[in-house]
Design a protein around this motif. Structure first.
Motif, mmCIF file in Angstrom:
data_model
loop_
_atom_site.group_PDB
_atom_site.id
_atom_site.type_symbol
_atom_site.label_atom_id
_atom_site.label_comp_id
_atom_site.label_asym_id
_atom_site.label_seq_id
_atom_site.Cartn_x
_atom_site.Cartn_y
_atom_site.Cartn_z
ATOM 1 N N PRO A 140 11.243 0.357 6.880
ATOM 2 C CA PRO A 140 11.129 1.794 7.166
ATOM 3 C C PRO A 140 12.395 2.572 6.863
ATOM 4 O O PRO A 140 12.348 3.792 6.687
ATOM 5 C CB PRO A 140 10.812 1.823 8.674
ATOM 6 N N THR A 141 13.534 1.876 6.767
ATOM 7 C CA THR A 141 14.795 2.549 6.502
ATOM 8 C C THR A 141 14.832 3.211 5.121
ATOM 9 O O THR A 141 15.699 4.045 4.864
ATOM 10 C CB THR A 141 15.960 1.551 6.605
ATOM 11 N N LEU A 142 13.886 2.864 4.247
ATOM 12 C CA LEU A 142 13.856 3.494 2.928
ATOM 13 C C LEU A 142 13.594 4.993 3.012
ATOM 14 O O LEU A 142 13.825 5.728 2.051
ATOM 15 C CB LEU A 142 12.789 2.842 2.041
ATOM 16 N N VAL A 143 13.154 5.434 4.167
ATOM 17 C CA VAL A 143 12.910 6.864 4.353
ATOM 18 C C VAL A 143 14.209 7.662 4.219
ATOM 19 O O VAL A 143 14.182 8.880 3.966
ATOM 20 C CB VAL A 143 12.256 7.111 5.736
ATOM 21 N N ALA A 144 15.349 6.979 4.361
ATOM 22 C CA ALA A 144 16.650 7.654 4.271
ATOM 23 C C ALA A 144 17.123 7.834 2.838
ATOM 24 O O ALA A 144 18.136 8.501 2.605
ATOM 25 C CB ALA A 144 17.697 6.882 5.069
ATOM 26 N N LEU A 145 16.401 7.274 1.861
ATOM 27 C CA LEU A 145 16.822 7.393 0.459
ATOM 28 C C LEU A 145 16.360 8.731 -0.103
ATOM 29 O O LEU A 145 15.496 8.806 -0.990
ATOM 30 C CB LEU A 145 16.260 6.224 -0.361
ATOM 31 N N THR A 146 16.954 9.775 0.367
ATOM 32 C CA THR A 146 16.503 11.124 0.018
ATOM 33 C C THR A 146 16.813 11.526 -1.414
ATOM 34 O O THR A 146 16.258 12.504 -1.918
ATOM 35 C CB THR A 146 17.135 12.146 0.981
ATOM 36 N N ASN A 147 17.698 10.791 -2.089
ATOM 37 C CA ASN A 147 18.014 11.093 -3.488
ATOM 38 C C ASN A 147 17.218 10.242 -4.478
ATOM 39 O O ASN A 147 17.385 10.384 -5.687
ATOM 40 C CB ASN A 147 19.511 10.897 -3.748
ATOM 41 N N LEU A 148 16.354 9.369 -3.950
ATOM 42 C CA LEU A 148 15.603 8.468 -4.814
ATOM 43 C C LEU A 148 14.599 9.249 -5.661
ATOM 44 O O LEU A 148 13.796 10.020 -5.145
ATOM 45 C CB LEU A 148 14.862 7.429 -3.966
ATOM 46 N N THR A 149 14.655 9.034 -6.982
ATOM 47 C CA THR A 149 13.724 9.710 -7.898
ATOM 48 C C THR A 149 12.728 8.743 -8.532
ATOM 49 O O THR A 149 11.630 9.143 -8.895
ATOM 50 C CB THR A 149 14.488 10.432 -9.018
ATOM 51 N N GLU A 150 13.115 7.471 -8.682
ATOM 52 C CA GLU A 150 12.228 6.476 -9.308
ATOM 53 C C GLU A 150 12.200 5.208 -8.455
ATOM 54 O O GLU A 150 13.241 4.686 -8.074
ATOM 55 C CB GLU A 150 12.702 6.120 -10.721
ATOM 56 N N LEU A 151 10.985 4.730 -8.196
ATOM 57 C CA LEU A 151 10.807 3.509 -7.418
ATOM 58 C C LEU A 151 9.729 2.654 -8.069
ATOM 59 O O LEU A 151 8.608 3.104 -8.280
ATOM 60 C CB LEU A 151 10.414 3.842 -5.975
ATOM 61 N N SER A 152 10.074 1.413 -8.402
ATOM 62 C CA SER A 152 9.131 0.482 -9.017
ATOM 63 C C SER A 152 8.778 -0.622 -8.023
ATOM 64 O O SER A 152 9.672 -1.311 -7.516
ATOM 65 C CB SER A 152 9.720 -0.133 -10.290
ATOM 66 N N LEU A 153 7.478 -0.779 -7.768
ATOM 67 C CA LEU A 153 6.978 -1.782 -6.835
ATOM 68 C C LEU A 153 5.877 -2.621 -7.470
ATOM 69 O O LEU A 153 5.123 -3.298 -6.772
ATOM 70 C CB LEU A 153 6.440 -1.107 -5.569
ATOM 71 N N PHE A 154 5.774 -2.595 -8.785
ATOM 72 C CA PHE A 154 4.690 -3.286 -9.471
ATOM 73 C C PHE A 154 4.753 -4.801 -9.256
ATOM 74 O O PHE A 154 5.809 -5.373 -9.011
ATOM 75 C CB PHE A 154 4.725 -2.981 -10.973
ATOM 76 N N ASP A 155 3.592 -5.441 -9.328
ATOM 77 C CA ASP A 155 3.495 -6.898 -9.215
ATOM 78 C C ASP A 155 4.116 -7.431 -7.927
ATOM 79 O O ASP A 155 4.951 -8.334 -7.950
ATOM 80 C CB ASP A 155 4.132 -7.582 -10.436
ATOM 81 N N ASN A 156 3.703 -6.845 -6.810
ATOM 82 C CA ASN A 156 4.063 -7.364 -5.501
ATOM 83 C C ASN A 156 2.781 -7.664 -4.733
ATOM 84 O O ASN A 156 1.720 -7.862 -5.338
ATOM 85 C CB ASN A 156 4.961 -6.365 -4.765
#
Length: 287
Positions: A140-156
């Motif tokens: 849940p801490t990923l909610v703090a990544l306010t500058n994140l523009t690209e996130l890849s979660l493929f093949d999980n």
């Protein structure tokens, strides 16, 4: 790329400070970059602590299983590439790489317990690649990544779009392809977060709710009726002298094969091969 000598056994390539210095380069943007990719490293080189001013570090395509706690001492790092290793767990200290903008952890062995919650402390992170791992959830801490523009979660192994992604204000590109994601339609439409991702989800039939399953079956029938037969009719224009060429080919296939394979005029170097059956289609659908 540095060229090192491989040690015997499973020790991998040993990197010396001299080798690392010889591999240093300055990028066109003026950043100090060290490329030690694809040379069989099994242990993170401790000698790199002498190069703490590194801004870009590439250790991809090696055999690393762990990342040491002293990774936090590379405070100048903007770009870190660790893809295609055997990493199972990230150290808590990774959250102290305060300048990190790009982090690639694709194609490792990270599961949800190995992905340290401290990754949410990377306040300046803009690009994060977690594809091709074993993730079932995200911290849940990923909610703090306010500058994140690209996130890849493929093949999980994600079965739903993580809630923490819904509130990231600058997220523009989300790749969740080839996850067993299932969701329920709301008023006949997909949730907004899924629409934004714009992905195709492959889900087992037993994982569908009944309304979604019925809708997919209807879409499949509609696709076959409107697209498959249209495709056939479009192909007819390429055979102006024939009527339904595919059916004719099927009806005479055995006779044609015998003539082709056993005719004296056919060379042994290569026989003509029957055309592929254009009626074989596979379908995937959005739910």
């Amino acid at each position: 790329m540095a060229k090192g000598k491989r040690a015997s056994g499973d020790k991998g390539t040993k990197i010396t400070l001299k080798m690392a210095k010889n591999a240093l380069r300055v990028t066109p943007e003026g950043k100090l970059r060290l490329d030690l990719s694809n040379i069989g490293i099994t242990v993170f080189p401790k000698c790199l602590l002498k190069l703490r001013n590194l801004q870009e570090l590439d250790l991809s395509r090696n055999k690393l299983k762990t990342i040491p706690e002293f990774i936090s001492q590379f405070t100048a790092l903007h770009w870190l590439d660790l893809h295609s290793n055997h990493i199972e767990q990230l150290p808590e200290s990774i959250g102290r790489l305060g300048s990190l903008v790009h982090l690639n952890l694709c194609n490792n062995k990270l599961d949800s317990t190995g992905l340290s919650p401290e990754i949410g402390s990377l306040k300046h992170l803009q690009v994060l690649n977690l594809g091709m791992n074993r993730l079932t959830t995200l911290p849940p801490t990923l909610v703090a990544l306010t500058n994140l523009t690209e996130l890849s979660l493929f093949d999980n192994l994600l079965t739903e779009v993580p809630e923490c992604l819904h509130v990231l204000p600058n997220l523009r590109k989300l790749n969740t392809n080839r996850n067993p994601v299932a969701y329920t339609l709301v008023d006949g439409n997909a949730p907004d977060c899924v629409k934004t991702a714009g992905n195709l989800y492959l889900v087992r039939e037993e994982d569908f709710c009944q309304p979604c399953l019925e809708k997919c079956k209807e879409e499949r029938q509609r696709f076959r009726k409107n697209n498959l037969f249209d495709h056939r009719s479009q192909r007819k224009s390429h055979f102006s002298g024939l009527i339904t060429p595919n059916s004719v080919a099927r009806g005479n296939q055995d006779m044609w094969r015998q003539k082709t394979l056993f005719s004296p005029q056919t060379s042994n170097k290569g026989h003509a091969r029957p055309a592929e059956d254009t009626n074989k289609w596979s379908f995937t659908y959005n739910c």
